[in-house]
Design an enzyme around this catalytic site. Sequence first.
Site, PDB file in Angstrom:
ATOM      1  N   LYS A 192       0.841  -1.192   0.000  1.00  0.00           N
ATOM      2  CA  LYS A 192       0.000   0.000   0.000  1.00  0.00           C
ATOM      3  C   LYS A 192       0.878   1.244   0.000  1.00  0.00           C
ATOM      4  O   LYS A 192       1.962   1.256   0.592  1.00  0.00           O
ATOM      5  CB  LYS A 192      -0.902  -0.043   1.237  1.00  0.00           C
ATOM      6  CG  LYS A 192      -2.014   1.006   1.270  1.00  0.00           C
ATOM      7  CD  LYS A 192      -2.898   0.779   2.483  1.00  0.00           C
ATOM      8  CE  LYS A 192      -4.006   1.810   2.596  1.00  0.00           C
ATOM      9  NZ  LYS A 192      -4.873   1.562   3.775  1.00  0.00           N
TER      10      LYS A 192
ATOM     11  N   SER B 201      -9.609   1.309   2.962  1.00  0.00           N
ATOM     12  CA  SER B 201      -8.820   2.150   2.085  1.00  0.00           C
ATOM     13  C   SER B 201      -7.667   1.397   1.393  1.00  0.00           C
ATOM     14  O   SER B 201      -6.975   1.961   0.547  1.00  0.00           O
ATOM     15  CB  SER B 201      -8.225   3.316   2.882  1.00  0.00           C
ATOM     16  OG  SER B 201      -7.320   2.834   3.880  1.00  0.00           O
TER      17      SER B 201
ATOM     18  N   SER C 189     -10.243  -1.189   6.921  1.00  0.00           N
ATOM     19  CA  SER C 189      -9.528  -0.915   5.676  1.00  0.00           C
ATOM     20  C   SER C 189      -8.787  -2.107   5.088  1.00  0.00           C
ATOM     21  O   SER C 189      -8.299  -2.031   3.955  1.00  0.00           O
ATOM     22  CB  SER C 189      -8.555   0.249   5.869  1.00  0.00           C
ATOM     23  OG  SER C 189      -9.264   1.437   6.084  1.00  0.00           O
TER      24      SER C 189
END
Length: 487
Positions: free
Chosen positions: A82, A163, A187
């Site tokens: 990420k 996310s 997330s």
Amino acid sequence: MFQLEEATIAEMQQAMERGECSSFELVQQYLKRIAAYDQQGPKINSVLELNPDALHLAEASDAERCAGMLRGPLHGIPVLLKDNIQTADKMHTSAGSIALADHYASEDAFLVTRLREAGAIILGKANMTEWANFMAEGMIAGYSSRGGQVLNPYGHDFFAGGSSTGSAVAVAANLTAVSVGTETSGSIISPAINNSLVGIKPTLGRISRSGVIPLSHSQDTAGPLARTVADAAILLGAMCGIDSKDPVTRCAAGTEVSDFTEFLDKSGLQGARIGVPRNGFHDELDEEQNELFDQVLLELADAGAQLIDPADIASAEELSRFRSSVLQHDFKADINAFLSKLPPQLPVHSLKELIAFNEANADQALKYGQKRLIAAEQTSGLLKEPKYIEDRLTDIRLSRTEGIDRTLEKHRLDALLFPETLGDTIAAKAGYPSMAVPAGYLQDGRPFGIMFVGAAFSEPVLIKLAYAFEQLRARRKPPILEKGNEQ
């Protein structure tokens, strides 16, 4: 040619051991798929940046293998990170923001160091919801000003989760072997459920957060996203460790596990006591989702699990009504500490400067506004407000003391079970582990999943339950992608 699609880490290792492929060829194949499906064809837009050293690292990994220097199950395996996880290489770390588009980290995040030591190949950075979805209200999950919108490979109209959206979508679409996401609240679990993946949100302290752009020290953690429980267990084990730069990792002392794959037990459901909370958790489901969940319960019972249904959480309704200010206060304190240490040539070194930068570049930066950033800036950043202190203690009481802990103890449970993402908030506030597992599909093709939640540092129990459930029958199906230019 080795068949890459849906291949597990074990299958990749076996193919490399037999000489059917190399790490270099694995990286090549993933790069071809990224070009064909992420940037062309369906354009799912999950990969934000590729590591220019990936092929070189793979060649070095192959040379080590030839020399008999194997580092473990991740040796030569491509991993995507990420974009809020720092890497001291030629890639940026921006949390999806154009304000940090020129940010090169000076050192690897602790978890990245661990992955490199384990032999993993850092393939690139995944797109994400900007600032871990703490920038604006109404921002679509998976959108960032630097990377644009990530799309669900199972259907562009389906919710992709956030996310860690890009991290999940890339794994689901077979653009990487596994990936690393981060979670403050949902997330990892949310994109895992929505992309038919296994996701593990570990106990707070199981994985160091040093070198990860923060949202909230009260709830932040990194964790694995994978297509199978075994792959998720391998990746989890590689990232764990006590880090002097992150004091919370000392909470894991005495619970360390070097290899989570030892808990992959096909008979793990036999005699397991699993609670099913009903109060305040099932109102959001439609009839089809409830039917799928009922089928899951029947399968668990047939596999020998003892279901306590309902195993209601006494604090659930109060928790659902409670509007905590913890994240708002944490964000200013944590992001200011991070931004203040950035090199002087970068345009932002505080939350106040970030807000000003976004205003000055509104056409690019403020598609959805920055209401949450502005609200966070209005706090002191000192974490001394009475409301903050009271809210943090209330979060702990409702999620732990009167929540998960009391329910597990009252019914003598191994874990709690929720459909979809309905248990993510209580697990996140408690800092306790949760694990998402694919459980089927709705009639329109949307993935359906379940999540297990346990006590602090009970990842071994959750992995055992999730693996046994996964082994009952094949559930995950790869998304059908439009033809790109893959060779």
